[in-house]
Design an enzyme around this catalytic site. Structure first.
Site, mmCIF file in Angstrom:
data_model
loop_
_atom_site.group_PDB
_atom_site.id
_atom_site.type_symbol
_atom_site.label_atom_id
_atom_site.label_comp_id
_atom_site.label_asym_id
_atom_site.label_seq_id
_atom_site.Cartn_x
_atom_site.Cartn_y
_atom_site.Cartn_z
ATOM 1 N N ASP A 1 19.424 65.622 38.782
ATOM 2 C CA ASP A 1 20.262 64.453 38.591
ATOM 3 C C ASP A 1 21.153 64.723 37.381
ATOM 4 O O ASP A 1 20.848 65.574 36.541
ATOM 5 C CB ASP A 1 19.405 63.200 38.373
ATOM 6 C CG ASP A 1 20.136 61.929 38.787
ATOM 7 O OD1 ASP A 1 21.372 61.966 38.924
ATOM 8 O OD2 ASP A 1 19.468 60.902 38.976
ATOM 9 N N GLU B 1 24.662 44.412 39.812
ATOM 10 C CA GLU B 1 23.484 45.249 40.037
ATOM 11 C C GLU B 1 23.967 46.626 40.459
ATOM 12 O O GLU B 1 24.774 46.764 41.369
ATOM 13 C CB GLU B 1 22.571 44.628 41.087
ATOM 14 C CG GLU B 1 23.239 44.266 42.400
ATOM 15 C CD GLU B 1 22.254 43.725 43.429
ATOM 16 O OE1 GLU B 1 21.045 43.714 43.179
ATOM 17 O OE2 GLU B 1 22.731 43.321 44.508
#
Length: 854
Positions: free
Chosen positions: A249, A597
């Site tokens: 990542d 979100e």
């Protein structure tokens, strides 16, 4: 030659070619290839490559691509074949973007590779997690089945000769909080690891044969995920036999030393990751073309922390993948025919986006007001009624087919009906892209004039290399061969208000200003960055008046250019009463957006912090709007757009109908309208438990599954996992259970018949749940099969579920997956047993214990 044999030969030959190539490279050339931006090596015929490609629910690139529903909505379809179709369409568009990169010479930029960092198969264990919308929900079986379908669609029929390499992420125990993801040390039991967090990843590697995997940011039981012995060695390369490559990542490798302090310095950090099997490092500094990022690897080699074998092993895996996708020429088994750029956004893909959006709709309540009857007068209220940005969800391209809002969808479906849009007051969800119809170029054309200036050295050219008209504040420079990788974009023109009123205006990712009455009402003096909250300013605009604007942006910045607005009510109460006075039904479109979100955001407002939620409530202004609308005494239909579970207890008690629409993609408004009017049956089901309050849940940063999700939650939810209504009804016949080869321990086949007993055609999702005998750590029940079935009125169909020994297994307290002797409850029906839905139940007995492999 059969495809499988061709693939096996291709795997071996690609690896041999990669090994031969790597032996010809210098140390400096090798090191440069270990990062996500891999430069060209002309002397060896190696083209530039960027491993950073995103296509979570649609390809991302400089052209308008097809935007499908957010993955949580795709999961609500409970339709694995649909997921594979969607992924196949996305794969085509990813390959077409690669073709564009070759034609324009922009290989090496994000979105041009033949791999994709999708799907996200983390378990959505807690509704607070902002990135949960990217997943397939809270259940390991559903996530595994849909993840396998997506991977097969992306990679194509031969995983050894993939069309595009799929990269399931984030391996493995990763689901928030966003604010601590770079430093968190997540402690997880052996039971929860095997029972909840690993099954979908195992299926992705063992069953779907994904060619890549992405390791996560956090530590797991003390070790960074990208350097974890348990994850990377014991499971991935060991028990699962993974032969592909691992990518980190973004910045997870630097986190090993800088955040986790697991390694003493950057060189030691890259050594930890490379030694564990992390072959490719994503580093966000590549976004700004920062030089010297490979120096850490050279230092690690000089200090003896890594050897040439470690480097070569990673590069062989990476180049083997590039040969097998056809990015690197020379593999005879690889079809070299390029996918044309015209394959992006085709009518077939647009139709599939609508189908996927329609199948994602979940009807949670209906007192008879739906489907809406012809001739009704509708008032459409709520801040999201005419919104389009909300449709996209996160990890999506700002460029897609023209999006359809809910009010526009209703107007399309009901062209003769009286449909009135009632503006709402200011909302936390405000801000939609200003359409081309409200923009004019300096010479009066719809849209804006855009000038592209190439950068030479430290300066930009004085004359534009390309001048064109764009529909909005979009940058498409990488679509053109003459535009350099590093360039500046300048937009100029006017804003034209379609009607007089109060507007909220703002911009992102640009510098410049919009002028009203001689004053700069929207002004940006610095570039906003990725995920930075949108700042909106209220201003009154007059219909027909032209307001001059001038903005610019530079490539390399993380902020996405955009000009946003929202017309709001001056007196919301008065306009609500006036706008609904003649209405027969009120349709309220409310919810959240991916600006509230999402991933690691610089946002802290009531109910939201850093991308995560701090409450299950709708925003305050929306709750108040619904209460005022209900007080008017008319049937209230609530349409929700969101990526996570919300408290729907008020709506359950007071609304006439509730439709969960998620972030439904470019065709979302059309899909909502089709379902509300009965043109389509709402066949979606909840892939999440909808709780009443966060007080019902353990702390967010506690990764124990006890008390979480339908499998371990002992309370009564507002709406359970698997819930969803239809406009028709269904009946199931008693279950027939046949053991495989005479013993249930070998697996069983469960058969039933479903009949549409209603007056309408409809779609049913048959769900098979297994309830285990008393076993410490076992869930109260678990989904082990599902099928979506379309039935005409009166139609009867026989369906079967084939349950393998793994499907019948559960996990002991110590993390051992096994078949346990005893009596199991087995149910097949429209939802969970005991929730009052149609279905049948039976008992299943296993006579002996069998331990299964990891």
């Amino acid at each position: 030659m059969p495809l499988g044999a061709r693939g096996a030969d291709a795997q071996a030959e690609a690896t041999a070619r990669a090994r031969s190539l790597v032996t010809q490279m210098t140390l400096d050339e090798k090191i440069d290839q270990l990062l996500n931006v891999a430069p060209a090596v002309p002397r060896l015929g190696i083209p530039a490559y960027n491993w950073w490609t995103e296509s979570l629910h649609g390809a991302l690139g400089p052209l308008p691509t097809t935007n499908f529903p957010e993955p949580i909505g795709l999961a609500a379809s409970f339709d694995a074949p649909l997921l594979q179709q969607v992924a196949s369409a996305i794969s085509v568009e990813v390959r077409a973007l690669h073709t564009l990169g070759r034609e324009t010479g922009h290989l090496g930029r994000i979105g041009t590779g033949l791999d994709t960092w999708s799907p996200n198969i983390n378990i959505f264990r807690d509704p607070r997690w902002g990135r949960g919308q990217e997943t397939y929900g809270e259940d390991p079986h559903l996530t595994a089945a849909l993840g396998v379908a997506f991977i097969r669609g992306i990679q194509g029929p031969s995983p050894d000769l993939p069309d595009v390499v799929a990269t399931p992420k984030h391996f493995a125990v990763h689901s928030g909080p966003e604010s601590t993801r770079h430093m968190a040390d997540v402690f997880v039991s052996a039971h929860d690891l095997e029972d909840t967090y690993l099954p979908a990843f195992r299926a992705a590697i063992v069953d779907a044969k994904a060619g890549s995997i992405m390791c996560a940011y956090n530590r797991i039981n003390g070790q960074p995920a990208c350097g974890s012995d348990v994850l990377m060695k014991q499971h991935l390369r060991g028990a699962w036999g993974f032969q592909g490559y691992v990518v980190s990542d973004c910045d997870a490798v630097t986190d090993i030393s800088e955040q986790h302090k697991y390694a003493p310095d950057p060189a030691a950090a890259v050594a930890v990751a490379l030694k564990a099997g992390t072959d490719n490092e994503c580093n966000t500094k590549t976004l700004g073309d920062t030089p010297g990022l490979g120096a850490r690897y050279r230092e690690a080699w000089q200090r003896g922390l890594i050897n040439m074998g470690d480097i070569d092993q990673a590069l062989v895996r990476l180049f083997s993948a590039r040969y097998r996708t056809g990015d690197m020429a020379g593999l005879p088994q690889r079809d070299t025919k390029a996918v044309p750029v015209t394959a992006i956004g085709t009518p077939a893909h647009q139709a599939l986006a609508l189908q996927a959006a329609t199948q994602s709709m979940v009807l949670l309540k209906n007192d008879g007001v739906l489907p809406l009857k012809p001739g009704l007068k509708l008032a459409v209220i709520g801040p999201l009624a005419d919104a389009t940005r909300v449709l996209r969800g996160n990890y999506s391209s700002t460029l897609s087919a023209p999006p359809v809002s809910v009010v526009d969808g209703l107007r399309r479906v009901l062209p003769k009906a009286q449909i009135k849009l009632v503006p709402a007051g200011a909302s936390i969800t405000d801000g939609d892209p200003v359409p081309a119809t409200a923009l004019r170029t300096p010479d009066g054309q719809p849209g804006l004039r855009v000038d592209y200036y190439n950068r030479n050295g430290d300066q930009y050219d004085s004359k534009p290399v390309v001048t064109r008209v764009e529909p909005g504040l979009a940058s498409r420079g990488l679509e053109f061969k003459t535009v350099a990788d590093r360039h500046k974009v300048v937009w100029s023109g006017h804003l034209l208000a379609p009607e007089t009123g109060l507007y909220r205006l703002g911009v992102s990712g640009v510098k410049g200003a919009l002028t009203v009455g001689g004053q700069r009402v929207v002004e940006a003096t610095t570039y906003s960055q990725w995920a930075e909250p949108l700042q909106l300013r209220e201003v009154r605009l007059e219909k027909g008046q032209r307001y001059p604007l001038h903005f610019e942006a530079e490539s390399g910045n993380t902020g996405v250019p955009g000009l946003f607005w929202k017309r709001i009510a001056v007196d919301a109460d008065a306009e609500l009463k006036q706008g609904t006075a003649d209405a027969d039904v009120i349709v309220a479109v409310v919810g959240l957006t991916s600006d509230l979100e999402g991933e690691e955001m610089a946002l802290k407002v009531d109910g939201f912090a850093g991308g995560d939620k701090t409450s299950l409530d709708l925003p305050l202004e929306q709750r108040q709007l619904l209460e005022r609308a209900k007080a008017l005494g008319k049937p209230l239909v609530v349409v929700l757009m969101n990526g996570s579970a919300l408290d729907l207890s008020w709506a359950k008690d007071h609304a006439a109908a509730i439709l969960e629409a998620w972030y439904p993609g470019q065709a979302g408004g059309q899909a909502v309208a089709d379902v509300l009017t009965g043109r389509a049956d709402p066949g979606g089901r909840l892939p999440l438990t909808f709780y009443r309050s966060l007080a019902d849940l353990p702390p967010f940063d506690d990764y124990s599954m006890q008390g979480r999700t339908y499998r371990y939650y002992a309370g009564t939810p507002v709406y359970p996992f698997g819930a969803g209504l239809s406009y028709t009804s269904f009946r199931y016949t008693p279950l027939q259970i046949a053991p495989v080869d005479g013993a249930a321990e070998n697996g069983v086949v469960v058969t039933t018949e479903i009949t549409n007993t209603g007056a309408r055609d409809g779609e049913e999702v048959a769900q098979l749940y297994l309830t285990p005998p008393a076993l410490e750590g076992a869930p109260r029940l678990a989904l082990r099969g599902f099928q979506r079935v379309a039935l005409k009125t009166g139609e009867r169909r026989r369906i079967s579920f084939h349950l393998s020994p793994r499907d019948l297994s559960f996990v002991t307290r110590d993390g051992v997956r096994q078949l346990t002797p005893g009596q199991y409850g087995l149910s097949v029906g429209s939802g969970q047993p005991g929730t009052g839905v149609a279905g049948q139940q039976a008992a299943l007995v296993l006579n002996r214990a069998v331990v299964l492999e990891q």
